[in-house]
Design a protein around this motif. Sequence first.
Motif, PDB file in Angstrom:
ATOM      1  N   UNK A  95       0.666  -1.235   0.034  1.00 31.53           N
ATOM      2  CA  UNK A  95      -0.064  -0.077   0.084  1.00 31.53           C
ATOM      3  C   UNK A  95       0.741   1.103   0.079  1.00 31.53           C
ATOM      4  N   UNK A  96       2.017   0.995   0.444  1.00 28.80           N
ATOM      5  CA  UNK A  96       3.103   2.303   0.097  1.00 28.80           C
ATOM      6  C   UNK A  96       3.316   2.830  -1.266  1.00 28.80           C
ATOM      7  N   UNK A  97       3.403   4.287  -1.562  1.00 23.99           N
ATOM      8  CA  UNK A  97       3.685   4.818  -2.621  1.00 23.99           C
ATOM      9  C   UNK A  97       5.162   4.647  -2.723  1.00 23.99           C
ATOM     10  N   UNK A  98       5.646   5.197  -4.182  1.00 24.43           N
ATOM     11  CA  UNK A  98       7.104   5.171  -4.414  1.00 24.43           C
ATOM     12  C   UNK A  98       7.654   5.899  -3.502  1.00 24.43           C
ATOM     13  N   UNK A  99       7.126   7.122  -2.998  1.00 23.83           N
ATOM     14  CA  UNK A  99       8.309   8.257  -2.461  1.00 23.83           C
ATOM     15  C   UNK A  99       8.526   7.855  -1.016  1.00 23.83           C
ATOM     16  N   UNK A 100       7.899   7.248  -0.288  1.00 20.57           N
ATOM     17  CA  UNK A 100       8.113   6.541   1.208  1.00 20.57           C
ATOM     18  C   UNK A 100       9.115   5.501   0.829  1.00 20.57           C
ATOM     19  N   UNK A 101       8.924   4.622   0.072  1.00 20.97           N
ATOM     20  CA  UNK A 101       9.856   3.534  -0.172  1.00 20.97           C
ATOM     21  C   UNK A 101      11.355   4.061  -0.738  1.00 20.97           C
ATOM     22  N   UNK A 364      -2.717   2.144 -11.645  1.00 19.78           N
ATOM     23  CA  UNK A 364      -2.019   1.695 -10.483  1.00 19.78           C
ATOM     24  C   UNK A 364      -2.409   2.296  -9.164  1.00 19.78           C
ATOM     25  N   UNK A 365      -2.825   3.639  -9.221  1.00 18.57           N
ATOM     26  CA  UNK A 365      -3.366   4.511  -8.141  1.00 18.57           C
ATOM     27  C   UNK A 365      -4.757   3.929  -7.604  1.00 18.57           C
ATOM     28  N   UNK A 366      -5.694   3.439  -8.535  1.00 21.22           N
ATOM     29  CA  UNK A 366      -6.836   2.745  -7.911  1.00 21.22           C
ATOM     30  C   UNK A 366      -6.505   1.350  -7.269  1.00 21.22           C
ATOM     31  N   UNK A 367      -5.699   0.737  -7.573  1.00 22.84           N
ATOM     32  CA  UNK A 367      -5.391  -0.562  -7.036  1.00 22.84           C
ATOM     33  C   UNK A 367      -4.625  -0.340  -5.685  1.00 22.84           C
ATOM     34  N   UNK A 368      -3.671   0.459  -5.596  1.00 17.72           N
ATOM     35  CA  UNK A 368      -3.223   0.648  -4.326  1.00 17.72           C
ATOM     36  C   UNK A 368      -4.000   1.222  -3.217  1.00 17.72           C
TER      37      UNK A 368
END
Length: 755
Positions: A95-101, A364-368
């Motif tokens: 559930x984490x987006x790319x930026x925090x990763x 990508x946004x919807x599934x996450x």
Amino acid sequence: MFRGSDQREEASVTSTIWQLRSGIRDMLEAAYRFILVLIKKYPFIRTTYTIFSWISLIVFIVSLFVVPDSRKMLVQYLWSFYVLIQFWVLCRSKTLPWKPVALFVLSGVLFVVPFTALTMNGLHAIFGGRTNDTWSVAVMTPIFEELWKLLPLGAFLLFSRRASALSLGDYALIGGATGVGFQLMEELSRRWVNSGGFSDKFGYSFTIFGGETIHWDFFSLFPGRFEESILPSMMTVGHPVITAMIALAIGIAHRLRPKLSMAVYLFPMIFLAWGILDHAAYNGQNRLPEWILTIHEWTGSGYRTRSAFLLMLAAAVSADYWALNKIRRKLPSLPGELPLNPFSELWNMTAALFRDRGRFVHWLGFYRERRELGFILLYGNSEAAGRGDPVRERMQAFYRIVAGLALLLLTAGLFAGMSVYAAGGQDSACFACLFDSLQNWWDRLEWYEQGAIVLGALALSLLFVGFWPALGIAMTVWGVAGSGHEIAGYIRDPKKLLTPENAAAVLVGIAISRIPFGRAFAWAGKKGAGYWRKLLDRIGFRKPGKPEVPVPVKPKPDVPGPDRTPDGPEKPDDKPNEKPNEKPGGDKPDHDKPDDDKPDEKPDGDRDDGTTAFDRSDYREVEIVDSKNSPIGEFDQVDMEKKIFYEDKSAEGLHRVNPKTGLPAQTPQEFADKQILGKTRTRIHNLMNNAATTRPKATGTPEVPTLDEIRTIRDFVFRLDGDTPALRTAVENSMNQLRTEFPDYTFNATFGGKP
């Protein structure tokens, strides 16, 4: 008695931890808000940072030519990025987006590595010894490295408001990202230190008796393993896999804790011991006691670690989706969607990635967002639940788009055979859409973002070819990305290339796009075309000719007609009951007749050459047409002075109830999605891609701006005659979606006025 005392003591400890956690987090958030206010108050800070970033980028690019260590750094960065992408793809329930990763990767580089070095230096300062002693390299180093790599995960679980709603895939991804950052810095140090003729010839990790010891293979899963290439007897899979395995075990224990006792935390302790054992056995080969190496053999000598992690990850992802399907009714589903599963999600995103980049972002946004909302509903505490409404709003915005795309794909699938049979060669049209999407994406970028991409293409090309071929590749990237619409047009209609002038224009365009600053010359020529045309008209070099696209010709002012006065353009129809082709009866009022007693005077706004000067802020009902002269859209009002499109929307009777159904004809959101979102999206697309020229409508102003002029406008103002809280909310939702799809445009609305 003792149980009550233990409960009070546990509650006291929990309260103390909560107060400490809240105090530190509030302090950090206050500092963050202060920095944002400071940047907003003093814009020069952002400007200074931008200048510094550009200087750093230029210095880095120059260093690739003159400093070998810079090229080594780039190579290691690309390898580490490749490993991170593998984790990103495999952790399907994340559930984490790319930026925090990416921030977890930085934490491994900037925090874990220095903290580990400081710890080991402190131990040597206290106990003495050398860094290559067995107790240091094979005992203490593995223990502290594996422990300290878990600190970013611990800090996130302690301070983040969404920590209770993480998926098991998030735990694995956090651990893998931290390990990627740690290994990036460790391997980069090895590449820099092991330099010389021997390492340049055989590789930075090549040893005389062990051969290659660190393996970076493109076709390997999680490359970067430590294993001798000559008679290998053991290995270790590298920091990302070990840390991801331990972090995933922590997540599993945390998930099972409400159902089991505290003994469940022995599970991550076992995997932590396994990771330390793998690390220690490889570092201390032939130096550790035999019983330690024997235990290491029982666990597979390092060759079973990756397989164990993959089995754990597969089970964790399956458990995540099993839990999501339990609350499937509370989550939005797409038309015809099977039970929630990672395979259909991955298939839809992959198909969208290769067909349309913009759709890929929506999938990508919807599934996450759907997964995040699901885990908030399943496991979120009061803090995580507070994030539910924003997540739900973002997901609904993605859902409206993705659901429409899914329904369109289902419908297209039903008629796929028929369309292929009828269209025959329509594959080129879909291929052309790729170039349209490419330029749409390219045009949305800022100039500095485009420049960074071109410089990046240049830098990567230099790894394989010389400077001038690399420059040609970079300029080709620039030219193709910026000429997507033209390329798509020739793919759709190859006959355009049959005429000599079009073929020559294509060749010149390609040549210009390949030379430095050629695109700038083309842009300057396009902007100056109007001035050159006026100059040629004045000196008589140009002869009037037939326009490429026929447009309605305004009747001459001196030709009287049934609805015209002898002195000027059409008057409003004073008798609406008469048909347009009938001659109106009766005499006209006296003030409509020319006054022969007064000298001839020019009406207000007339120029010396006999044409009328129109107010450039009040062009009304401007229509755009395609190359076949078919209308494809219109603008209610165009203000060329302020560069604004005005669109009038009538919301009267929106809540009127249908007596047959007992429901409103359409909800405010349905109205806004159709009138604001759908029509504006289509109008912008047609304006930028399909329009050939502009023309006035019969009920609008007789003169309209040119197509090139209105294409420069980026502001929309919607004027609605209704004004209710529900309507305002619905319109704002639709405008937010437009702002997401068209970041270069601005969208605003006024309410209560008459359209």
